[in-house]
Design an enzyme around this catalytic site. Structure first.
Site, PDB file in Angstrom:
ATOM      1  N   THR A 149       0.826  -1.137   0.097  1.00  0.00           N
ATOM      2  CA  THR A 149      -0.198  -0.005  -0.195  1.00  0.00           C
ATOM      3  C   THR A 149       0.959   1.164   0.066  1.00  0.00           C
ATOM      4  O   THR A 149       2.097   1.303   0.585  1.00  0.00           O
ATOM      5  CB  THR A 149      -0.878  -0.151   0.953  1.00  0.00           C
ATOM      6  OG1 THR A 149      -0.213   0.353   2.390  1.00  0.00           O
ATOM      7  CG2 THR A 149      -1.646  -1.397   1.243  1.00  0.00           C
ATOM      8  N   SER A 178       2.601   4.314  -4.549  1.00  0.00           N
ATOM      9  CA  SER A 178       2.830   5.367  -5.539  1.00  0.00           C
ATOM     10  C   SER A 178       4.250   6.265  -5.401  1.00  0.00           C
ATOM     11  O   SER A 178       4.536   6.963  -6.306  1.00  0.00           O
ATOM     12  CB  SER A 178       1.791   6.221  -5.856  1.00  0.00           C
ATOM     13  OG  SER A 178       1.335   7.105  -4.837  1.00  0.00           O
ATOM     14  N   SER A 188       6.396   3.450  13.487  1.00  0.00           N
ATOM     15  CA  SER A 188       7.373   4.597  13.608  1.00  0.00           C
ATOM     16  C   SER A 188       8.038   4.496  14.760  1.00  0.00           C
ATOM     17  O   SER A 188       7.709   3.970  15.807  1.00  0.00           O
ATOM     18  CB  SER A 188       6.427   5.933  13.529  1.00  0.00           C
ATOM     19  OG  SER A 188       7.075   7.047  13.925  1.00  0.00           O
ATOM     20  N   TYR A 194      -0.415  11.197  15.076  1.00  0.00           N
ATOM     21  CA  TYR A 194       0.281  10.297  14.357  1.00  0.00           C
ATOM     22  C   TYR A 194       0.793   9.088  15.063  1.00  0.00           C
ATOM     23  O   TYR A 194       0.662   7.876  14.695  1.00  0.00           O
ATOM     24  CB  TYR A 194       1.447  10.856  13.584  1.00  0.00           C
ATOM     25  CG  TYR A 194       2.421   9.720  12.851  1.00  0.00           C
ATOM     26  CD1 TYR A 194       1.976   9.297  11.497  1.00  0.00           C
ATOM     27  CD2 TYR A 194       3.457   9.799  13.236  1.00  0.00           C
ATOM     28  CE1 TYR A 194       2.850   8.449  10.810  1.00  0.00           C
ATOM     29  CE2 TYR A 194       4.703   9.066  12.652  1.00  0.00           C
ATOM     30  CZ  TYR A 194       3.995   8.003  11.114  1.00  0.00           C
ATOM     31  OH  TYR A 194       4.730   7.644  10.471  1.00  0.00           O
TER      32      TYR A 194
END
Length: 668
Positions: free
Chosen positions: A391, A394, A523, A536
Site C-alpha cells: 500500500t 505510488s 514509527s 500520528y
C-alpha cells in the site's frame, strides 16, 4: 527544420530528442532496428507526440541500411531534406572489447556519414568524447585533435578514429561535440546504467551501512576528473547545433572547473550519508613530483599491467568495480572549453555544481540501478514467485519496496489512490523484466478496501505478504489542535482502521494458504513519543497493539507480523515540514531494505538503537524522558503550515540541528 537522430533510444539520445521536441519545430526521424521498434514506439507514446518518426535500419549496415526509397524522398533538393543529422549511436563503455568498439564506434560513424552524404544534410553533428584526447598531458583545447597522444584503450582509440573519419571524409558540413563523463540528469537523477562514477556507489553504500557518517577515512589525491549531467549535454547540443557559422568546429561539453576525484567521491558520500575521505597531503606540495610517482599515476600504471589487472578483477568484481575502470579514474588532460562557453553565452545553459545535484544522482541509483537485492540468493529464495501487496506504492517507501520486490522475482501488487502513478511504476517494472499488478484503492474508504480484498483473493494465485505502508502524518501541537479534532479522525482512519480492515479482509485467504506475513510500517515515535505527533503516533501505536494481540491468535495458522519502527525517512510525507530539510534522515531505499528484511527474516519487530533507548528511557526514567521531550517541544516550534502561516526563518536553528543529530531519526 527536420532532424535525423541515431542512438535515440540511448541515454543522451533520449534527452536530445526531448530537447528538440520542447524547443524546435519539425519532424524528427530516428534510426531504429526492427527488433527495437516496440521500445521506440513506447518512448514515442511516453513523449506524447506524432513528430518522432522511426526509420528502420542498422548501425552495422552500409548507409545504416536505410531503404533507398526513403533516402530519395528525403534527399536535399529532390525531397523534403534533412537539416540536422545527429549521430549519437555508439558504445560508451570503458569495459567493452575491441571488436565491439570498432564495429559500433568506427564502423557506425562511417555508415552514418554515408547516409548523411547521400541525403546531403545541412549539417552532420558527431557526438564524440573527450576520450579522443587519450592520455595527452596538459591543456587540451577545442582546436586540438591529433597531437600524437597515447590512446590507452579500445574506447579511446575508436573515439579518436571515428572523429577523424568525420574530419577527413565528410562531404557535408560537420560539427563535433566532446562530452566529458556523462552522469544522470541534474534535476531527476535519471540514468540508464552503471558507468563511470556509478561503479563506486556500491562501495559507498557499504561504507554507509557499516560506518558512522562522522568517521573520517584516509584518502589520497587521485588527480582530476570531469563529470557533466546529461541534461546539460543535451541542452548544449541543441543550442550549439542551431548557431550559425560554427561548422568545422569542435566543442568541449565539460565542466570548465575540473573536479578532483576525491571531491567527487566525497560529494556522493555526503549524498549517501557515508563517511568522507580526507586527503592529508595538499597537491600543491606534490605538483613537482613526476606523475608516475603520484598516487594517480601509480594506480594508472599498475592497473594496466595484465597480471595486476587479472588479480584486481577477482578482488574488485565483488564490489562491482571492473579493473579497467580503476585504470582510468582521472584525466591527464585539462579540457579547455572557452569556445563552448562563448557559444553558450546568454543562453542560460551551464554546468551545475556537482554538490547541488549529487543527491539526485545517488537517490536515483539507490532506487533504480542498485541491483543488490536481486543478487541476494537469500532474498530471491523468499520472494521469487510471491505476491506482495504494497500500500502507498505510488511514492516513497512503497514505491522503492515494490521495485525491490520485483527485482527479487516477486510480484508487487501496487495499491494507492492514483492509478496513473501506479501504471507508470508497473511500466518501469515491466521494462526491467519484472511483473506487477495495479489495484487502485482509497484506503481511507472502508467499503473500497472490502472490494479490494474481494478482488485480490479472487484474482491472485496467493497473497503471501502485505506491506501496510500507506499513511498520513500530522505534526501539530495539542494547543493548535483544539478546533481540529478531524486531524485525529482522518489519521486514525487511514493509519489504523484502513490497515486493519485490509488485513482482516485478507486473513481468510491466508488461513486457507496456511501462510502469510504482514509488515506494518510503524514509527520510531511509538518508542520515543516525540511532542506534536499525538495524532500520528497514537494511530501507529494502535496498529502495533492490534498486531501484537492478533499475532497470538493467528500464529498457529502460519500468519505472522513484523512491526518496523521506522526512523525519519526522506519521503514526500515529511516534505511540508521544512524543518526536516536539514535533519539527518534515511532514504526511501534504506527504509525499503528494512521492509525486505522484515519479509525475509520475519522478526516480530525491527527497531533502531535510538528507538530502543527511547523505549527503555520511558520505562526506567519516565519523568526524565518527559523533561527531555519538553525541552525539545520548546526548541522545535510548530511549523508555519501547522499555524497556517507563511514559513519564516528560525532563530534556534543551531539548537534544532544539534538535537536532531544527537537523536538521529526521531520525528521532531
Amino acid at each position: 527544420m527536420s532532424y535525423f537522430v541515431t542512438g535515440a533510444t540511448g541515454f543522451i539520445g533520449r534527452h536530445l530528442v526531448r530537447e528538440l521536441l520542447d524547443h524546435r519545430e519539425g519532424e524528427i526521424f530516428v534510426l531504429v532496428r526492427e527488433s527495437s521498434l516496440p521500445r521506440m514506439e513506447a518512448l514515442i507514446a511516453r513523449w506524447g507526440t506524432d513528430r518522432v518518426i522511426p526509420v528502420v535500419g542498422d548501425l552495422s549496415a552500409d548507409a545504416l541500411g536505410v531503404e533507398p526509397d526513403w533516402v530519395d524522398a528525403h534527399r536535399a533538393g529532390t525531397g523534403e531534406g534533412i537539416d540536422h543529422f545527429f549521430h549519437l549511436a555508439a558504445i560508451y563503455d570503458m569495459t567493452a572489447d575491441d571488436e565491439t568498439n570498432e564495429r559500433l564506434n568506427v564502423g557506425g560513424t562511417r555508415h552514418a556519414l554515408e547516409l548523411a552524404d547521400a541525403l546531403q544534410v545541412g549539417c552532420f553533428h558527431q557526438v564524440s568524447s573527450v576520450a579522443a584526447a587519450g592520455e595527452y598531458r596538459g591543456r587540451f583545447d577545442e582546436s586540438m585533435f591529433d597531437e600524437g597522444q597515447h590512446l590507452p584503450s579500445p574506447y579511446h582509440r575508436t573515439k579518436f578514429e571515428s572523429e577523424k573519419i568525420v574530419r577527413t571524409e565528410a562531404t557535408v558540413p560537420w560539427r563535433v561535440y566532446r562530452p566529458a563523463i556523462v552522469v544522470g540528469a541534474s534535476e531527476t537523477g535519471e540514468m540508464d546504467k552503471v558507468d563511470g562514477p556509478y561503479y563506486f556507489f556500491g562501495v559507498i553504500k557499504a561504507l554507509r551501512d557499516r560506518l558512522p557518517a562522522w568517521l573520517p577515512l584516509a584518502g589520497v589525491d587521485l588527480g582530476d576528473t570531469n563529470v557533466v549531467p546529461v541534461d546539460y549535454v543535451s541542452a548544449a547540443l541543441d543550442h550549439i547545433a542551431h548557431l550559425p557559422d560554427r561548422d568545422g568546429e569542435a566543442f568541449h561539453l565539460v565542466n570548465p572547473e575540473p573536479q578532483p576525484v576525491h571531491e567527487m567521491i566525497n560529494a556522493f558520500c555526503a549524498a549517501a550519508g557515508a563517511p568522507r575521505f580526507m586527503t592529508p597531503i595538499d597537491r600543491r606540495r606534490t605538483r613537482f613530483v613526476p606523475r608516475p610517482l603520484t598516487p594517480a599515476g601509480a594506480l594508472n600504471l599498475l592497473t594496466k599491467q595484465p597480471l595486476v589487472q587479472s588479480v584486481l578483477d577477482v578482488a574488485t568484481s565483488r564490489v562491482g568495480i571492473p579493473a579497467e575502470v580503476l585504470a582510468h579514474t582521472s584525466f591527464q588532460s585539462t579540457f579547455d572549453a572557452r569556445r563552448t562557453e562563448q557559444a553558450l553565452a546568454g543562453s542560460g545553459i551551464g554546468v551545475p555544481d556537482l554538490d547541488s545535484y549529487a543527491r539526485n544522482l545517488w537517490t536515483y541509483w539507490e532506487e533504480h540501478l542498485d541491483d543488490s537485492t536481486g543478487r541476494d540468493p537469500r532474498v530471491r529464495e523468499k520472494l521469487t514467485g510471491k505476491y506482495v501487496v504494497v500500500t502507498g506504492a505510488s511514492s516513497g517507501i512503497g514505491k522503492v519496496t515494490a521495485l525491490k520486490v520485483a527485482q527479487a522475482g516477486g510480484t508487487p501488487v501496487l495499491v494507492a489512490r492514483g492509478k496513473e502513478k501506479l501504471d507508470e511504476l508497473r511500466a518501469v517494472i515491466e521494462e526491467r523484466g519484472g511483473q506487477a499488478v495495479v489495484q487502485p484503492c482509497d484506503l481511507s474508504d472502508l467499503e473500497a478496501i472490502d472490494a479490494l480484498c474481494e478482488t485480490l483473493t479472487a484474482e491472485l494465485p496467493s497473497v503471501d505478504f502485505v506491506v501496510n505502508n500507506a499513511g498520513r502524518s500530522i505534526r501539530r501541537s495539542l494547543r493548535l489542535s483544539q478546533d481540529r479534532f478531524h486531524d485525529f479522525e482522518r489519521t486514525m482512519q487511514l493509519n489504523y482502521f484502513g490497515a486493519i480492515r485490509l488485513v482482516m479482509g485478507l486473513v481468510p485467504a491466508m488461513r486457507q494458504q496456511k501462510r502469510g506475513h504482514i509488515v506494518n510500517i510503524s514509527s520510531i515515535g511509538v518508542q520515543t513519543n516525540p511532542p506534536r505527533f499525538s495524532a500520528y503516533v497514537a494511530s501507529k501505536a494502535a496498529l502495533d497493539s492490534w498486531s501484537n494481540v492478533v499475532s497470538s491468535e493467528l500464529v498457529g495458522d502460519g500468519i505472522t507480523f513484523t512491526n518496523v519502527h521506522m526512523p525519519l525517512v526522506r519521503t514526500p510525507m515529511i516534505a511540508p515540514t521544512k524543518l526536516y530539510d536539514k535533519f539527518p534522515t534515511i532514504s526511501p531505499a534504506q527504509a525499503a531494505d528494512l521492509v525486505i528484511e522484515a519479509m525475509v527474516e520475519r522478526p516480530h519487530e525491527i527497531n533502531t538503537l535510538l528507538g530502543n533507548a527511547g523505549a527503555v528511557a520511558h520505562t526506567l526514567t519516565p519523568k526524565l524522558a518527559f523533561r527531555v521531550l519538553n525541552m525539545a517541544y520548546h526548541v522545535f516550534p510548530d511549523s508555519a503550515a501547522a499555524k497556517g502561516q507563511v514559513p519564516e526563518g528560525g532563530t534556534r536553528e543551531s539548537e534544532q540541528i544539534m538535537l536532531a543529530k544527537l537523536f538521529k531519526g526521531v520525528h521532531w
